[in-house]
Design an enzyme around this catalytic site. Sequence first.
Site, PDB file in Angstrom:
ATOM      1  N   GLY A 221      31.519 -37.706  65.315  1.00  0.00           N
ATOM      2  CA  GLY A 221      30.169 -38.295  65.244  1.00  0.00           C
ATOM      3  C   GLY A 221      29.154 -37.545  66.089  1.00  0.00           C
ATOM      4  O   GLY A 221      29.494 -36.782  66.986  1.00  0.00           O
TER       5      GLY A 221
ATOM      6  N   ARG B 226      21.658 -41.371  69.104  1.00  0.00           N
ATOM      7  CA  ARG B 226      20.839 -41.994  70.149  1.00  0.00           C
ATOM      8  C   ARG B 226      20.911 -41.265  71.490  1.00  0.00           C
ATOM      9  O   ARG B 226      20.219 -41.608  72.436  1.00  0.00           O
ATOM     10  CB  ARG B 226      21.245 -43.471  70.314  1.00  0.00           C
ATOM     11  CG  ARG B 226      20.655 -44.336  69.227  1.00  0.00           C
ATOM     12  CD  ARG B 226      21.198 -45.743  69.284  1.00  0.00           C
ATOM     13  NE  ARG B 226      22.552 -45.820  68.742  1.00  0.00           N
ATOM     14  CZ  ARG B 226      23.331 -46.898  68.820  1.00  0.00           C
ATOM     15  NH1 ARG B 226      22.910 -47.966  69.449  1.00  0.00           N
ATOM     16  NH2 ARG B 226      24.520 -46.895  68.273  1.00  0.00           N
TER      17      ARG B 226
END
Length: 461
Positions: free
Chosen positions: A10, A14
Amino acid sequence: MNQAVILAGGQGKRMHAPIPKPMFQVLGEPMLEWVLGACERAELARICVVTGYEADQIRAYLGDRCETAYQAERLGTGHAVMQTLPFLNADTDGNTLVLCGDAPFIDSDTIRQSLERHIAEHNAVTVITACVDNPSGYGRILRTDSGIAGIVEEKDATDAQRAIKEINSGCYWFRTHDLIDLLGRITNDNAQQEYYLTDTVAIALESNLRAGAFCSQNPDVVLGANDRKGLLALNTAARMAVLNKHMANGVGFVCTDGIIIERHVEIGPGTEILPGTILRGRTVIGANCVIGPNCVIENTVVGDNVKLNTVQAYDSRIDSGVKIGPYVHIRPDSHICSGAKIGDFVEIKNSEIGEGTMIAHLAYLGDSDIGKHVNIGCGTVTVNFDGLKKSRCEIGDHAFVGCNTNLIAPVRLGKDCYTAAGATVTTDVPDYALAIDRGTLHIKEGYTLRKFAKSKEKKDQ
Ligand code: UD1
Ligand code: CA
């Protein structure tokens, strides 16, 4: 055999940085390192890390430490595990632990205990869970009277499900051949249109396979970071856990401001750590030392009764009874022998400083072997680099090096010799000799008066 798959594909949007999230650091080590280390300590036979976003960074970090599988598109945790099918198919007999690379506090005891439960209960899948005060962001564990019923992601959950405090850690044991079968049956029919690994629990139950939960007593083992604030929380938790361990071993902290101690650092009892001190890597500190304020000590072995005040030291050894600081830089491959004293604004690199030697202030000693009980005067410089190559200086026991001596390497000062202040030493000095390099000092009486008289004359004209 029992093996592990670590999900690290991933991006961590953020975080707002071009770094795969598992490479963000907690107490100086990537989160991935914490997870990988726990698997290695649990002695799992094989480990495969799933890479995806900025895969090269993870591959470069891992080297040949374990296998990797590449996930070209991030289509969810289930999809990530699908990329490891060649790894899984190579050994389908035992169990596979799946872990998240962004949840660093899983430990080898939890891994072993949950495996025992997984095997004893004949489960196809055993989820490691924990009960937490604030479950937001995590998948919730659904239970019925007969046990675990499934996992629902926060984005797919009803309000009642969101109130559940038992959460999915993201770590699970699977019977490997069941995992391979279950992976083929998950779909992306959910809020995020992702292939959720978590769906395997409900699918297993539908197929009359057993699913269980191992609820960890320590809720920290599940903590993950999805943003910078979460990462800070992980660092704070890890930092305090390390400080508490040292306090239990007799290490003193008057306050903890700015003190960061990485988890592999060892410290002897009776040592005080003062504010602003960062101890990194494989640093070992002995007993009854005072370290700080404001020290950075990395991969350095420090003896007992050492005082370091505002010192940076890297990849070096500092023996017992040494006093260093303030404002001293000990660069790699230095060895400071017992009883030596090093004062303010001294830099030492790749050098041996003998027992009881004094370097009180303002000196550079690089690539040098300095004997016992030597006195290095203020402003001494080893001139170790001629623009092309580095050379060494050697200084014998009990030598007295006068202030502002330049030692042009390679050069050797014998034992018990002196250099006069300001000497530039270009040839070896024998034992017991004095090296003096000094022009005649001329005194011009009344010079200032004449100079000013002349300038006044000019102005008056
Ligand atoms: C996941 C779990 C959730 C659990 C939580 C624990 C799912 C669907 N949800 O949620 O139940 O409570 O972890 O932290 O599994 N990854 C890939 N490829 C992908 C997607 C993710 O490699 O396509 C990796 C990520 O790098 C990360 C891990 O898988 O290391 C978990 O992914 P993440 O997106 O953070 O899952 P969560 O939403 O936290
Ligand atoms: Ca996560």
